[in-house]
Scaffold this active site. Sequence first.
Site, PDB file in Angstrom:
ATOM      1  N   ASP A 257       0.857  -1.180   0.000  1.00  0.00           N
ATOM      2  CA  ASP A 257       0.000   0.000   0.000  1.00  0.00           C
ATOM      3  C   ASP A 257       0.902   1.243   0.000  1.00  0.00           C
ATOM      4  O   ASP A 257       2.121   1.162   0.176  1.00  0.00           O
ATOM      5  CB  ASP A 257      -0.984  -0.026   1.185  1.00  0.00           C
ATOM      6  CG  ASP A 257      -2.217   0.827   0.883  1.00  0.00           C
ATOM      7  OD1 ASP A 257      -2.161   1.691  -0.030  1.00  0.00           O
ATOM      8  OD2 ASP A 257      -3.248   0.652   1.554  1.00  0.00           O
TER       9      ASP A 257
HETATM   10  C1  NOJ Z   1      -4.102   3.852   0.082  1.00  0.00           C
HETATM   11  C2  NOJ Z   1      -5.265   2.913   0.184  1.00  0.00           C
HETATM   12  O1  NOJ Z   1      -5.218   2.223   1.414  1.00  0.00           O
HETATM   13  C3  NOJ Z   1      -5.364   1.906  -0.939  1.00  0.00           C
HETATM   14  O2  NOJ Z   1      -6.601   1.259  -0.831  1.00  0.00           O
HETATM   15  C4  NOJ Z   1      -5.179   2.558  -2.280  1.00  0.00           C
HETATM   16  O3  NOJ Z   1      -5.281   1.606  -3.294  1.00  0.00           O
HETATM   17  C5  NOJ Z   1      -3.839   3.268  -2.299  1.00  0.00           C
HETATM   18  N1  NOJ Z   1      -3.811   4.287  -1.272  1.00  0.00           N
HETATM   19  C6  NOJ Z   1      -3.519   3.898  -3.639  1.00  0.00           C
HETATM   20  O4  NOJ Z   1      -4.288   5.028  -3.823  1.00  0.00           O
END
Ligand code: NOJ
Length: 711
Positions: A257
Amino acid sequence: MGRIDKLMATMSLEEKIGQLNMVASSRVVTGPGERHDLLEGIRAGRIGNLLNLWGADETRAVQRLAVEESRLRIPLLMGLDVIHGHRTIFPVSLAEACQFAPDLWEKTARVAAEEAAEDGVAMTFAPMLDVARDPRWGRIVESPGEDPWVASQMAAAKTRGFQGRDLAARDSVAATAKHLCAYGAVTAGREYASADVSERTLHEVYLPPFAAAVAAGVAAVMPGFIDIAGAPMTSNAKLLQGWLRGVAGFDGVVISDYNAIAELINHGVAPDLVEAAALALNAGVDIDMTSGAYIGALPEALERGLVTMSAIDSSVRRVLKLKERLGLFDDPYRRGSARPRASQAAERRELAREAARAAIVLLTNRSGILPLSPETRRIAVIGPLAAAQQEMLGSWASAGRPEDAVSILDGLKAALPKCRIDHAADVDIEAESTDGISVAVDLCAGAEIVVLSLGEAAAMSGEAASRTDLGLPGRQRALAEAILDLGKPVIATLTSGRPLTLPWLFERADAVLATWFLGDEAGHAVADVLTGKFNPAGRLPVSWPRDVGQVPIFYNERPSGRPFAPGAHYSSTYLDAPPTPQFPFGHGLSYSRFALRDLRCDPTVVKAGDIVEVSVTVHNESEMDGEVTLFLFVRDPVASVARPLLELKGVQKLELDAGRRKQAKWRLPVEDLSFVGQGLERVLEPGRFEIHVGQSADPSGLLSGAIELAP
Ligand code: NOJ
């Protein structure tokens, strides 16, 4: 030698790590906002993947740098959060879950993939598969709800929809199952907090949807930001290597993430970026999303002996393999080169309307006020969500445009041209001023019926949007009570990303609808339901609490040694509230009335390998055609590990004309009665099993039977 072997043989260490590096882009990367470091990084082969860039021209311009100006000409992988639509915005995931309709889930993902691919995107960070049982957690809006079986169905349907039949097709995108795992169990519903769940709960509740996504061929998996009992998911070798790759057999790409590898330092498991990078790589994380830990620190980790070259190579191969599967080597511009057919825009809008109205849950209809009488001549539409076009898009709007969304007010105006519809701006969603209330009350005084549009702003759920209070924000309650005091019939719509605890509203309003964030077609969908053009069919994928003090709340609890018995002091309840939800899992009213009879199980004595046919007769006892949703639950009343009171094993939706009967049938494999045993292995224990069918998880409405599994 294949293409990947050839490349591997010529890549420098930096070029290899570049393939593991994903960098965030600004959309206007080639325009005035162009970021030199990003463009240089792509040319130098230090950046192999991008996120947050879309648009045929924009993506082509950066792809050109990679395939024409970098030494090895390896195409970029471009990912984006295409969650509930890309250009056409569909209902948020929690709302989609209310449809209990895998075919619709697949169709909306398909259109989202087509549109994203038209914009040059090759990967989405969806589906989100976190079972969510705590509405304080803002990301419940992105979730499939509280049930692992439903989440597993969604996992498969969304993966099929995004990836299509062939990942290399120019309208397919790689799906990412996220966030492995138990993110929905964060302490007290607080975003990014630690989770502490048992191994059993992991295996019974949180992992099955990911197993389903893997079985459906999902291309990527993203570990969550959180730690489980001290083991951050980004460095959780036990789950990422042991379970995901080992047990579930996943051979795709694991992508961290956002910034999560560097955050291992904050978690307290790595002293610096070098060790953070090593921990993540050794746990099986292939792509570093934006933290810079791999590109910045993996070389040193290698020097220090914390990682091996072969671990790096394995990750690089997986990334290159994904690029190959996506067809990027054969034609890096294939996505972004297709234009939608003229007729497609209208078809997509139509699908958005179908999806939106199927997601609406009619929570109450106390006086039978709905559907609206065709004689209605004057309606007041008020509340801060009535004309809130932009809010309708919800938490992930991707390339959606606020101006394309239909507000509730506009939807009603379009549906009721002969009706006078008054509207005035009143209170804000969140602000404390009550100035607009008197205007609203005056307006409503002259109306036959009031439509009160209440709820949350889109930004009040989603990432980093946990709440401790599940009531209406701002002064909306004051507005609602002032209107309810007029004694006019009031229909309330709740635009929100979570169940809201509003017992006073459920008691006083004539009808209340959960309308979530329905996307572009929100207003038309709400109007379709209010006017009866569409008979409501949405059902709750979460138990709706009466009070925040009841959360986490979910139907498939284990039995208590002292089960709740009204009036019994020493029973499992609260002093100040019953333990039961305001509305159970599966609740949702229809304008039709359905009755269930005659539950049969055939055969009633079974052995391993058998299939039980479960059937019930359902009768539409009303004068309206409608759709009924039936839930099949099982219970193992005596087992070596206490089993939940109810476990969902199947759902059916049937269209039933007024006055007609139909039989609903399920084929239940006896293996579905197995569970996670004491040693975490799957066991199937002989004995009696209860079979229940109902229109929700409310125990009082279930038809029950039993089967016997022979030893
Ligand atoms: C953080 C989020 O937790 C995740 O779900 C997302 O895909 C990423 N950012 C990318 O934007």
